[in-house]
Design a protein around this motif. Structure first.
Motif, mmCIF file in Angstrom:
data_model
loop_
_atom_site.group_PDB
_atom_site.id
_atom_site.type_symbol
_atom_site.label_atom_id
_atom_site.label_comp_id
_atom_site.label_asym_id
_atom_site.label_seq_id
_atom_site.Cartn_x
_atom_site.Cartn_y
_atom_site.Cartn_z
ATOM 1 N N ASN A 74 0.762 -1.288 -0.130
ATOM 2 C CA ASN A 74 -0.067 0.094 -0.199
ATOM 3 C C ASN A 74 0.842 1.125 0.067
ATOM 4 O OD1 ASN A 74 -2.659 1.546 0.519
ATOM 5 N ND2 ASN A 74 -1.432 2.190 2.322
ATOM 6 N N ASP A 84 3.079 2.301 -3.266
ATOM 7 C CA ASP A 84 2.222 2.370 -4.277
ATOM 8 C C ASP A 84 2.125 4.043 -4.521
ATOM 9 O OD1 ASP A 84 0.348 1.018 -6.371
ATOM 10 O OD2 ASP A 84 -0.609 2.869 -5.869
ATOM 11 N N GLU A 115 4.469 5.228 -7.221
ATOM 12 C CA GLU A 115 4.191 4.961 -8.762
ATOM 13 C C GLU A 115 4.106 6.204 -9.434
ATOM 14 O OE1 GLU A 115 4.003 2.031 -10.279
ATOM 15 O OE2 GLU A 115 4.286 0.600 -8.751
ATOM 16 N N SER A 153 2.292 7.101 -11.789
ATOM 17 C CA SER A 153 0.943 7.397 -12.090
ATOM 18 C C SER A 153 0.269 8.027 -10.802
ATOM 19 C CB SER A 153 0.130 6.192 -12.625
ATOM 20 O OG SER A 153 0.232 5.231 -11.992
ATOM 21 N N TYR A 174 -0.773 7.134 -6.562
ATOM 22 C CA TYR A 174 -1.347 6.222 -5.920
ATOM 23 C C TYR A 174 -2.994 5.712 -6.216
ATOM 24 C CZ TYR A 174 -3.641 3.680 -1.755
ATOM 25 O OH TYR A 174 -4.203 2.749 -1.074
ATOM 26 N N LYS A 175 -2.972 4.307 -6.408
ATOM 27 C CA LYS A 175 -4.293 3.816 -7.083
ATOM 28 C C LYS A 175 -4.698 2.461 -5.983
ATOM 29 C CE LYS A 175 -3.577 5.311 -11.632
ATOM 30 N NZ LYS A 175 -4.444 6.381 -11.537
ATOM 31 N N LYS A 176 -5.697 2.619 -5.450
ATOM 32 C CA LYS A 176 -6.304 1.638 -4.545
ATOM 33 C C LYS A 176 -6.537 0.298 -5.085
ATOM 34 C CE LYS A 176 -9.350 0.806 -0.532
ATOM 35 N NZ LYS A 176 -10.508 1.035 0.142
ATOM 36 N N GLU A 177 -6.946 0.560 -6.305
ATOM 37 C CA GLU A 177 -7.343 -0.737 -7.074
ATOM 38 C C GLU A 177 -6.317 -1.414 -7.394
ATOM 39 O OE1 GLU A 177 -9.490 -2.123 -11.322
ATOM 40 O OE2 GLU A 177 -9.356 0.053 -10.634
ATOM 41 N N ARG A 178 -5.163 -0.869 -7.738
ATOM 42 C CA ARG A 178 -3.842 -1.530 -7.961
ATOM 43 C C ARG A 178 -3.334 -2.169 -6.708
ATOM 44 N NH1 ARG A 178 -0.239 2.260 -10.911
ATOM 45 N NH2 ARG A 178 -0.014 3.361 -8.851
ATOM 46 N N VAL A 179 -3.222 -1.374 -5.480
ATOM 47 C CA VAL A 179 -2.760 -2.024 -4.409
ATOM 48 C C VAL A 179 -3.612 -3.407 -4.081
ATOM 49 C CG1 VAL A 179 -2.903 -1.773 -1.909
ATOM 50 C CG2 VAL A 179 -2.187 0.190 -3.566
ATOM 51 N N LYS A 231 -5.327 -5.619 -5.914
ATOM 52 C CA LYS A 231 -4.771 -6.404 -6.879
ATOM 53 C C LYS A 231 -3.445 -7.127 -6.737
ATOM 54 C CE LYS A 231 -7.755 -4.997 -10.834
ATOM 55 N NZ LYS A 231 -7.635 -4.447 -12.349
ATOM 56 N N ARG A 232 -2.641 -6.428 -6.136
ATOM 57 C CA ARG A 232 -1.185 -6.817 -5.899
ATOM 58 C C ARG A 232 -1.340 -7.737 -4.661
ATOM 59 N NH1 ARG A 232 2.534 -1.596 -7.029
ATOM 60 N NH2 ARG A 232 2.643 -2.095 -9.614
#
Length: 358
Positions: free
Chosen positions: A300, A303, A306, A308, A310-315, A317-318
């Motif tokens: 978290n 991220d 990154e 781009s 911070y993106k919670k959705e990407r977090v 998924k990882r």
């Protein structure tokens, strides 16, 4: 800022050829801190800062060494492209942190980045969101700020929850957690969120904490959750024992008091020494390595670095990928007849030293 010598550090059993260990002492603010950089083969070092009333300077250094190594391994298995570091602020008996101390610590972090290597830090035990916001005013190397990654605790709980689900699926052959008995030691910021997940899944949940208010908060929310004393929680006959408080819990002696099938918790450094993994294996208790189970917090906060943003959705998924890692550790442990902690270490080392050698 002082750089501790390798000759001195070799007197510590937890020294693992760390890249750097820095010491900073500032009498005006009361700051007495260490930062250990373990390894940056896979990327810049990262790791939270712990604020704690250590019994001695040696204990503070030992914690920094152990936690920074665990961060390297955590980052490697999480596949986030970072190395491991850790900061500790040594509070003497009766001493408390203060605003000036935290600002001075942020300058210490700047000095490390300007002079030696990249290192980002953020929340850990004793260092909260308010401290992060304050240090962000002084240093750009602080992660977990509001409006970006924020508090890592719910995400550490999420990865621990996924690790529990996969271990129950793999070892107990249950597709869901309904009816699974889980004992959670420590219901603070991480443990309380883990309880949310477990109750929602229909688990029979037992809790303990040294803080009575934390117990009361959970009981008000979930009256059916059973609270027990801290000294009793690890002895309960349950499917899962989940330590979510401080580390250093399991020794070669006290593991014989356990009555669980699986240990899967978010606390750091749960084994006093690696050979405790052998003791757990001998008595038939499966241990899910802590730096695997609590990786969500790390995933978290970094991220926000990154390109781009911070993106919670990407977090999320990882984080769910921890299930695959847990399954691989358990499968290899079964096939190779080696304790899970040593399997996880080996998997991490393969990634860390694949291109660099040791």
């Amino acid at each position: 800022m002082k750089l501790l010598t390798k000759k001195y550090l070799k007197s510590f059993s937890d020294y693992d050829d760390h890249l750097f260990v820095f010491k900073e002492e500032d009498k005006q603010s009361g700051l007495f801190a260490y930062v250990a950089i373990h390894n940056n083969n896979l990327g810049p070092a990262t790791g939270g800062t712990r604020v704690f009333n250590y019994l001695s300077e040696k204990d503070a250094i030992t914690d920094a060494l152990r936690l920074s190594r665990a961060m390297t391994y955590k980052a490697a298995l999480a596949g986030v492209g970072f190395g491991g570091g850790k900061g500790v602020i040594y509070l003497h008996k009766g001493e408390k942190k203060n605003k000036q101390m935290m600002q001075r610590y942020a300058k210490f972090i700047n000095d490390i980045n300007d002079t030696y290597c990249e290192y980002t830090t953020g929340e850990d035990v004793g260092l909260d969101q308010e401290d992060v916001e304050l240090m962000t005013e002084t240093s750009k190397f602080i992660v977990g700020s509001k409006g970006k990654a924020g508090d890592p605790s719910p995400f550490a709980a999420l990865s621990c929850y996924y690790a529990i689900k996969e271990s129950v699926n793999f070892l107990l052959k249950k597709k869901n957690l309904k009816g699974t008995k889980v004992a959670v030691k420590g219901v603070g910021k991480v443990g309380s969120v883990l309880v949310d997940f477990l109750v929602e899944e229909g688990c029979a949940v037992y809790i303990s904490d040294i803080n009575r208010n934390a117990i009361d908060d959970v009981k008000r929310k979930y009256p059916n959750v059973i609270s027990v004393e801290n000294y009793e929680i690890s002895k309960l006959d349950v499917d899962i024992y989940s330590p979510c408080a401080m580390g250093g819990e399991f020794t070669n002696v006290n593991v014989n008091n356990l009555n669980c099938k699986i240990i899967c918790g978010a606390a750091n450094n749960q084994l006093v020494s690696p050979n405790v993994g052998n003791s757990l294996k001998e008595i038939g208790i499966w241990y899910i390595p802590d730096y695997v189970t609590n990786c969500g917090g790390l995933i978290n906060v970094i991220d926000q670095l990154e390109s781009s943003g911070y993106k919670k959705e990407r977090v999320t998924k990882r984080i769910i990928k921890v299930k695959k890692t847990v399954a691989e550790i358990l499968r290899k442990s079964l096939v190779e007849n080696i304790p899970t902690n040593l399997i996880a270490d080996s998997m991490a080392q393969e990634k860390i030293f694949a291109k660099h050698g040791k």
